[in-house]
Design an enzyme around this catalytic site. Structure first.
Site, short mmCIF file in Angstrom:
data_model
loop_
_atom_site.label_atom_id
_atom_site.label_comp_id
_atom_site.label_asym_id
_atom_site.label_seq_id
_atom_site.Cartn_x
_atom_site.Cartn_y
_atom_site.Cartn_z
N ASP A 35 0.81 -1.22 0.00
CA ASP A 35 0.00 0.00 0.00
C ASP A 35 0.85 1.28 0.00
O ASP A 35 0.70 2.14 0.88
CB ASP A 35 -0.91 0.03 1.25
CG ASP A 35 -1.74 -1.23 1.41
OD1 ASP A 35 -2.17 -1.79 0.40
OD2 ASP A 35 -1.97 -1.65 2.57
N GLU A 210 -11.61 0.42 -3.57
CA GLU A 210 -10.98 0.90 -2.33
C GLU A 210 -9.77 1.73 -2.69
O GLU A 210 -9.60 2.15 -3.83
CB GLU A 210 -10.63 -0.27 -1.40
CG GLU A 210 -9.80 -1.37 -2.02
CD GLU A 210 -9.50 -2.51 -1.04
OE1 GLU A 210 -9.97 -2.48 0.10
OE2 GLU A 210 -8.78 -3.43 -1.45
O1 FUB Z 1 -3.31 -3.62 3.21
C1 FUB Z 1 -4.60 -3.95 3.63
C2 FUB Z 1 -5.60 -3.60 2.57
O2 FUB Z 1 -5.31 -4.31 1.37
C3 FUB Z 1 -5.56 -2.17 2.14
O3 FUB Z 1 -6.11 -1.31 3.06
C4 FUB Z 1 -6.26 -2.29 0.84
O4 FUB Z 1 -6.17 -1.14 0.04
C5 FUB Z 1 -5.57 -3.48 0.26
O5 FUB Z 1 -4.35 -3.19 -0.35
#
Ligand code: FUB
Length: 449
Positions: A35, A210
């Site tokens: 991320d 997301e």
């Molecule tokens: O790293 C945990 C979660 O996985 C993140 O918050 C999302 O965006 C995905 O990458």
């Protein structure tokens, strides 16, 4: 099968002894990182990633994301990365569940000389906060910290993946996700909302969205986000003429991982005139896609402002010094036959990769090696070959020039073999390594002296 427990303790050891990584893709070679939120602060790029670790008995949820803290990394050249260590830990944030292991995707932004680090996690007090994730802030005078966490998370925010954008008029916006993508204005203090929460509309209705990341270029506001159009996430974008939309879906920035890493999560920056996409892939953990590693590749715009699709590379970005160890297995191109890449040690993937040649003519190319101006005289290769082999090293200008030929002696052990350079060409060169006989040769790295 990779022995994760074994290599997680090795990783801890590496963190203690080294805080500089020389990298292509993935960028960080001694721990998992995911991320990536990249930011340009001054003359450096800082990356604020999640820090994936492997859940163990009593520590996190097995086979799921597991994160307990955040590190920050910086680089002046996108090649050498410095790990500044831990900046926020789950058990030191007053509102975070201390054994939640849910310090997911963060972001950081500068305002008036202060650095605001936004991070999601599960609160310990689920009576006052909605069940699930909320988002908090930690503040520092320098990007690398020390950060002081706000005692409570941001009011009225429930979700993950915070992203902050400050418009040209100084108005700051907070974006986050949780099924939909949400946005609200932030107050000048950067720790409180200054508007109603808005669900950003006209985005794909089906499939998880997301990880929002907003930026502006030439008057176009780009809302970029991972979206599950098919089975796993790909990076997409929408454009608008206002930070709160309406946005119109405009295209795909990066296709789904071909090896099945379910998540992708990104950020986009301009640094010294080039644009870069930071994203992640499970390079060091091919069998478990919740232990990821951050990467970067160049990003290009078309004249109308649309984004050209980014094809992920191993070579990544930046220029490698000829006198540094060159991990040629992070190639720009590879011949269809006669060359393959594998881990040096599949039990400890953080040891990196090797190139195996098993056919005459098999070749691998590596772009952008800086030979400088001072004449270099020899090449050193770390290689091994049971039956003995020959590798040619060529520079790839308008025409290919052989600059060295290295004979790898018979033997089953790795050896560092030094050979004279046949020709020296100054400046930045693209290189090729070519096998000149059919015997198998394994190559770890090359460097010039
Ligand atoms: O790293 C945990 C979660 O996985 C993140 O918050 C999302 O965006 C995905 O990458």
């Amino acid at each position: 099968m990779i022995n994760f427990r074994y290599f997680s303790s090795i990783v801890t050891g590496l963190i203690l002894i080294s805080n500089v990584c020389t990298a292509q893709n993935p960028l960080i070679r001694d721990q998992f990182t995911a991320d990536p939120s990249a930011r340009v602060f001054g003359d450096k790029v800082y990356v604020f990633p999640s820090h994936d670790i492997l859940a163990t008995e009593g520590k996190g949820r097995k086979d799921w994301f597991c994160m307990e803290d955040y590190h920050v990394f910086s680089s002046v050249d996108l090649t050498n990365w410095k790990d500044h260590g831990t900046i926020v830990e789950q058990n030191k944030v007053p509102w975070v569940k201390p054994d939640g292991y849910s310090m997911w995707a963060p972001d950081c932004i500068e305002r008036n000389g202060k650095y605001y680090f936004y991070f999601p996690s599960i609160p310990k007090d689920t009576i006052n906060y909605k069940k699930g994730f909320t988002i908090g802030v930690a503040i520092a005078d320098k990007p690398e910290g020390p950060y002081v966490t706000e005692p409570k998370p941001i009011k009225s925010v429930s979700g993950i993946d915070p992203n902050v954008f400050i418009d040209k008029d100084g108005q700051a916006y907070l974006y986050w996700s949780g099924g939909n993508i949400f946005a609200a204005k932030l107050k000048e203090n950067m720790t409180e909302l200054d508007s109603e929460v808005k669900i950003l509309e006209n985005l794909p209705a089906k499939g998880l969205k997301e990880g929002p990341y907003v930026f502006e270029r030439n008057g176009i506001y780009y809302l970029t986000y991972p979206h599950v159009e098919n089975k796993i996430e790909r990076l997409e974008y929408a454009i608008g003429d206002n930070p709160l939309g309406p946005f119109k879906v405009a295209g795909v920035i990066m296709d789904e991982s071909t090896t099945g890493c379910w998540t992708n999560h990104h950020s986009i920056i301009q640094f010294k005139k080039e644009w870069y996409l930071f994203y992640h892939h499970n390079d060091f953990s091919p069998e478990f896609d919740k232990a990821r590693s951050i990467r970067a590749d160049y990003l290009h715009f078309n004249p109308d402002g649309s984004i050209q699709k980014v094809i992920p590379t191993l070579r990544g970005v930046g220029i490698t010094k000829a006198t540094d160890i060159i991990q040629i297995d992070r190639y720009s191109e590879i011949s269809k036959e006669g060359v393959s890449i594998s881990f040096l040690d599949s039990q400890n993937t953080f040891n990196g990769w090797k190139t195996t040649f098993n056919k005459s003519g098999g070749s691998i190319q590596y772009k952008a090696v800086d030979f400088g101006k001072k004449k270099l005289k020899s090449i050193v290769v770390k290689a091994s070959s049971e039956k003995g082999g020959i590798l040619q090293i060529a520079s790839k200008g308008k025409k290919q020039t052989i600059i060295a030929e290295v004979t790898i002696p018979k033997g089953s052990n790795w050896a560092e073999i030094k050979s004279p350079l046949l020709k020296f060409e100054s400046g930045i060169q693209d290189l090729a390594v070519i096998s000149k006989n059919k015997n198998q040769v394994e190559l770890d790295w090359i460097k010039f002296e």
